[in-house]
Design a protein around this motif. Structure first.
Motif, PDB file in Angstrom:
ATOM      1  N   ALA A   1      41.368  21.595  42.073  1.00 23.46           N
ATOM      2  CA  ALA A   1      41.183  22.314  43.338  1.00 23.46           C
ATOM      3  C   ALA A   1      41.201  21.342  44.518  1.00 23.46           C
ATOM      4  O   ALA A   1      41.825  21.616  45.551  1.00 23.46           O
ATOM      5  N   TYR A   2      40.528  20.196  44.393  1.00 23.20           N
ATOM      6  CA  TYR A   2      40.488  19.216  45.476  1.00 23.20           C
ATOM      7  C   TYR A   2      41.849  18.580  45.716  1.00 23.20           C
ATOM      8  O   TYR A   2      42.166  18.178  46.849  1.00 23.20           O
ATOM      9  N   ALA A   3      42.672  18.454  44.672  1.00 15.13           N
ATOM     10  CA  ALA A   3      43.970  17.799  44.816  1.00 15.13           C
ATOM     11  C   ALA A   3      44.892  18.540  45.772  1.00 15.13           C
ATOM     12  O   ALA A   3      45.820  17.947  46.336  1.00 15.13           O
ATOM     13  N   ASN A   4      44.650  19.822  45.971  1.00 17.20           N
ATOM     14  CA  ASN A   4      45.409  20.590  46.959  1.00 17.20           C
ATOM     15  C   ASN A   4      44.926  20.313  48.374  1.00 17.20           C
ATOM     16  O   ASN A   4      45.482  20.854  49.330  1.00 17.20           O
ATOM     17  N   GLN A   5      43.849  19.516  48.486  1.00 19.83           N
ATOM     18  CA  GLN A   5      43.258  19.127  49.759  1.00 19.83           C
ATOM     19  C   GLN A   5      42.937  20.345  50.636  1.00 19.83           C
ATOM     20  O   GLN A   5      43.342  20.420  51.799  1.00 19.83           O
ATOM     21  N   PRO A   6      42.185  21.300  50.069  1.00 15.23           N
ATOM     22  CA  PRO A   6      41.826  22.501  50.825  1.00 15.23           C
ATOM     23  C   PRO A   6      40.743  22.189  51.854  1.00 15.23           C
ATOM     24  O   PRO A   6      40.009  21.205  51.731  1.00 15.23           O
ATOM     25  N   GLN A   7      40.637  23.036  52.842  1.00 14.75           N
ATOM     26  CA  GLN A   7      39.573  22.901  53.826  1.00 14.75           C
ATOM     27  C   GLN A   7      38.306  23.598  53.365  1.00 14.75           C
ATOM     28  O   GLN A   7      37.207  23.262  53.802  1.00 14.75           O
ATOM     29  N   VAL A   8      38.465  24.580  52.480  1.00 16.86           N
ATOM     30  CA  VAL A   8      37.343  25.394  52.002  1.00 16.86           C
ATOM     31  C   VAL A   8      37.375  25.423  50.479  1.00 16.86           C
ATOM     32  O   VAL A   8      38.440  25.629  49.886  1.00 16.86           O
ATOM     33  N   MET A   9      36.213  25.205  49.853  1.00 15.77           N
ATOM     34  CA  MET A   9      36.094  25.319  48.405  1.00 15.77           C
ATOM     35  C   MET A   9      35.290  26.575  48.079  1.00 15.77           C
ATOM     36  O   MET A   9      34.186  26.767  48.607  1.00 15.77           O
ATOM     37  N   LEU A  10      35.831  27.392  47.199  1.00 18.39           N
ATOM     38  CA  LEU A  10      35.185  28.630  46.771  1.00 18.39           C
ATOM     39  C   LEU A  10      34.917  28.533  45.277  1.00 18.39           C
ATOM     40  O   LEU A  10      35.849  28.421  44.483  1.00 18.39           O
ATOM     41  N   LEU A  11      33.634  28.563  44.884  1.00 15.64           N
ATOM     42  CA  LEU A  11      33.250  28.372  43.489  1.00 15.64           C
ATOM     43  C   LEU A  11      32.461  29.593  43.007  1.00 15.64           C
ATOM     44  O   LEU A  11      31.414  29.920  43.577  1.00 15.64           O
ATOM     45  N   ASP A  12      32.963  30.233  41.958  1.00 18.32           N
ATOM     46  CA  ASP A  12      32.360  31.464  41.447  1.00 18.32           C
ATOM     47  C   ASP A  12      31.639  31.195  40.130  1.00 18.32           C
ATOM     48  O   ASP A  12      32.258  31.156  39.075  1.00 18.32           O
ATOM     49  N   GLU A  13      30.319  30.958  40.197  1.00 21.67           N
ATOM     50  CA  GLU A  13      29.490  30.679  39.019  1.00 21.67           C
ATOM     51  C   GLU A  13      30.171  29.681  38.079  1.00 21.67           C
ATOM     52  O   GLU A  13      30.317  29.938  36.880  1.00 21.67           O
ATOM     53  N   PRO A  14      30.581  28.525  38.597  1.00 24.85           N
ATOM     54  CA  PRO A  14      31.404  27.627  37.786  1.00 24.85           C
ATOM     55  C   PRO A  14      30.688  27.003  36.600  1.00 24.85           C
ATOM     56  O   PRO A  14      31.345  26.527  35.667  1.00 24.85           O
ATOM     57  N   PHE A  15      29.344  27.001  36.611  1.00 22.37           N
ATOM     58  CA  PHE A  15      28.612  26.338  35.536  1.00 22.37           C
ATOM     59  C   PHE A  15      27.905  27.330  34.620  1.00 22.37           C
ATOM     60  O   PHE A  15      27.050  26.947  33.814  1.00 22.37           O
ATOM     61  N   GLY A  16      28.265  28.591  34.726  1.00 21.59           N
ATOM     62  CA  GLY A  16      27.591  29.639  33.961  1.00 21.59           C
ATOM     63  C   GLY A  16      27.761  29.521  32.458  1.00 21.59           C
ATOM     64  O   GLY A  16      26.921  30.015  31.696  1.00 21.59           O
TER      65      GLY A  16
ATOM     66  N   PHE B   1      29.507  28.871  47.321  1.00 18.87           N
ATOM     67  CA  PHE B   1      29.190  28.744  45.893  1.00 18.87           C
ATOM     68  C   PHE B   1      28.405  29.982  45.469  1.00 18.87           C
ATOM     69  O   PHE B   1      27.339  30.269  46.018  1.00 18.87           O
ATOM     70  N   VAL B   2      28.908  30.714  44.498  1.00 17.22           N
ATOM     71  CA  VAL B   2      28.263  31.927  43.990  1.00 17.22           C
ATOM     72  C   VAL B   2      27.457  31.600  42.740  1.00 17.22           C
ATOM     73  O   VAL B   2      27.946  30.910  41.832  1.00 17.22           O
ATOM     74  N   THR B   3      26.215  32.092  42.683  1.00 19.38           N
ATOM     75  CA  THR B   3      25.379  31.871  41.498  1.00 19.38           C
ATOM     76  C   THR B   3      24.347  32.991  41.371  1.00 19.38           C
ATOM     77  O   THR B   3      24.059  33.698  42.344  1.00 19.38           O
ATOM     78  N   ASN B   4      23.802  33.118  40.162  1.00 22.47           N
ATOM     79  CA  ASN B   4      22.669  34.037  39.931  1.00 22.47           C
ATOM     80  C   ASN B   4      21.396  33.251  39.622  1.00 22.47           C
ATOM     81  O   ASN B   4      20.402  33.824  39.191  1.00 22.47           O
ATOM     82  N   ASN B   5      21.436  31.936  39.862  1.00 24.31           N
ATOM     83  CA  ASN B   5      20.342  31.043  39.480  1.00 24.31           C
ATOM     84  C   ASN B   5      19.651  30.498  40.728  1.00 24.31           C
ATOM     85  O   ASN B   5      20.260  29.770  41.517  1.00 24.31           O
ATOM     86  N   ILE B   6      18.363  30.813  40.906  1.00 26.52           N
ATOM     87  CA  ILE B   6      17.635  30.408  42.107  1.00 26.52           C
ATOM     88  C   ILE B   6      17.527  28.890  42.196  1.00 26.52           C
ATOM     89  O   ILE B   6      17.713  28.297  43.270  1.00 26.52           O
ATOM     90  N   ASP B   7      17.194  28.213  41.087  1.00 28.60           N
ATOM     91  CA  ASP B   7      17.074  26.760  41.108  1.00 28.60           C
ATOM     92  C   ASP B   7      18.395  26.109  41.528  1.00 28.60           C
ATOM     93  O   ASP B   7      18.409  25.144  42.307  1.00 28.60           O
ATOM     94  N   GLU B   8      19.501  26.612  40.989  1.00 32.23           N
ATOM     95  CA  GLU B   8      20.807  26.071  41.335  1.00 32.23           C
ATOM     96  C   GLU B   8      21.089  26.262  42.826  1.00 32.23           C
ATOM     97  O   GLU B   8      21.584  25.349  43.502  1.00 32.23           O
ATOM     98  N   ALA B   9      20.765  27.441  43.338  1.00 34.64           N
ATOM     99  CA  ALA B   9      20.981  27.728  44.757  1.00 34.64           C
ATOM    100  C   ALA B   9      20.196  26.761  45.635  1.00 34.64           C
ATOM    101  O   ALA B   9      20.716  26.222  46.621  1.00 34.64           O
ATOM    102  N   LEU B  10      18.931  26.525  45.279  1.00 34.23           N
ATOM    103  CA  LEU B  10      18.081  25.635  46.066  1.00 34.23           C
ATOM    104  C   LEU B  10      18.529  24.181  45.959  1.00 34.23           C
ATOM    105  O   LEU B  10      18.431  23.420  46.926  1.00 34.23           O
ATOM    106  N   PHE B  11      19.000  23.783  44.807  1.00 38.34           N
ATOM    107  CA  PHE B  11      19.432  22.402  44.612  1.00 38.34           C
ATOM    108  C   PHE B  11      20.696  22.098  45.420  1.00 38.34           C
ATOM    109  O   PHE B  11      20.853  20.997  45.952  1.00 38.34           O
ATOM    110  N   LEU B  12      21.573  23.099  45.551  1.00 38.15           N
ATOM    111  CA  LEU B  12      22.886  22.866  46.142  1.00 38.15           C
ATOM    112  C   LEU B  12      22.973  23.194  47.631  1.00 38.15           C
ATOM    113  O   LEU B  12      23.610  22.466  48.389  1.00 38.15           O
ATOM    114  N   GLY B  13      22.361  24.279  48.056  1.00 41.49           N
ATOM    115  CA  GLY B  13      22.732  24.886  49.320  1.00 41.49           C
ATOM    116  C   GLY B  13      22.064  24.348  50.566  1.00 41.49           C
ATOM    117  O   GLY B  13      20.885  23.989  50.558  1.00 41.49           O
ATOM    118  N   ASP B  14      22.828  24.317  51.672  1.00 33.84           N
ATOM    119  CA  ASP B  14      22.244  24.181  53.005  1.00 33.84           C
ATOM    120  C   ASP B  14      21.623  25.514  53.427  1.00 33.84           C
ATOM    121  O   ASP B  14      20.647  25.546  54.170  1.00 33.84           O
TER     122      ASP B  14
END
Length: 258
Positions: free
Chosen positions: A156-171, A198-211
């Motif tokens: 995904a990064y190799a396309n050098q996008p301006q926006v990264m969209l991640l849908d529960e990638p570690f589920g 970044f989409v998730t159903n995990n509160i800990d993950e959300a808190l660890f990652l998000g601004d």
């Protein structure tokens, strides 16, 4: 709960609603009146349980679904389909089984007509960035789940996008690998700034990652229940007192829906 539109936002979702038509012309209202602005280089997490519309919202931002009403604007341009400006990472690994790690990561630049030497250089940079150096010639079946997802992130990064969209990638990952991948995601984001949803159903993950955490209601049609600013220093620890306080606040507010 909606946010006001901001013409300076990197991403602006305005009054997004989505209705699917099922068999027998039955209508399913998946999203209702979602408005959300995201700043440049901001890491925003959309948090909610299964079947709350969060993945549909992400797919609308990606241009893979069309909103029934409302619009998504990225860099001042309305989204009308997929685009090179957005990198996508899904829960399923989505790698080409017949291509090596290098072949997968360089695919985007190759399709854009980038010459072999230059695209190999770009692909190697992102392979190194995600910690897969030495695995360039391995095929997906030879990789662990975490390594497959790292390859997907590099692609995904190799396309050098301006926006990264991640849908529960570690589920699909085990707990230990999931924590490691969360740490890697923050490291990569800090190294190569991008606007991230970044989409998730995990509160800990959300808190660890998000601004910022966009908390969805736990039923259809999906609506924004609450927005939390996560003013915690990085690197974050799951056992820090302020982390635990905010975790308790979100858990209590979400008791009936998460």
């Amino acid at each position: 709960m909606a946010e006001n539109g901001n013409t300076n936002a990197k991403i602006s979702c305005q009054n997004i609603s989505k209705t699917f038509i099922q068999k027998g012309s039955q209508k399913v209202h998946v999203l209702e009146d979602i408005s959300l602005d995201v700043k440049e280089n901001e890491f925003v997490v959309i948090l909610g349980p299964g079947q709350c519309g969060k993945s549909t919202l992400l797919r609308i931002m990606a241009g893979l679904e069309t909103a029934t009403t409302g619009s998504v604007v990225i860099n001042g341009k309305e989204v009308d389909g997929p685009g090179q400006d957005r990198g996508l990472v899904f829960q399923s690994y989505m790698l080409f089984a017949w291509k090596t790690v290098m072949g997968n990561v360089e695919m985007g630049p190759k399709l854009r007509g980038v010459g072999k030497e230059e695209r190999r250089k770009v692909a190697q940079h992102y392979i190194d960035m995600v910690g897969l150096q030495g695995f360039e010639n391995k095929y997906p079946h030879q990789l662990s789940g975490g390594m497959k997802q790292r390859a997907g992130i590099a692609r995904a990064y190799a396309n050098q996008p301006q926006v990264m969209l991640l849908d529960e990638p570690f589920g699909q990952l085990d707990a230990q690998t999931r924590i490691y991948m969360e740490q890697e995601t923050v490291r990569i984001w800090e190294q190569e700034k991008r606007t991230v949803i970044f989409v998730t159903n995990n509160i800990d993950e959300a808190l660890f990652l998000g601004d910022r955490i966009i908390c969805m209601e736990g039923k259809l049609p999906g609506r924004i229940r609450e927005v939390y600013n996560v003013n915690l220093p990085r690197p974050r620890k799951f056992t820090d007192l302020e982390f635990l306080k905010l975790r308790h606040e979100i858990t209590e507010a979400s008791e009936l829906t998460l």
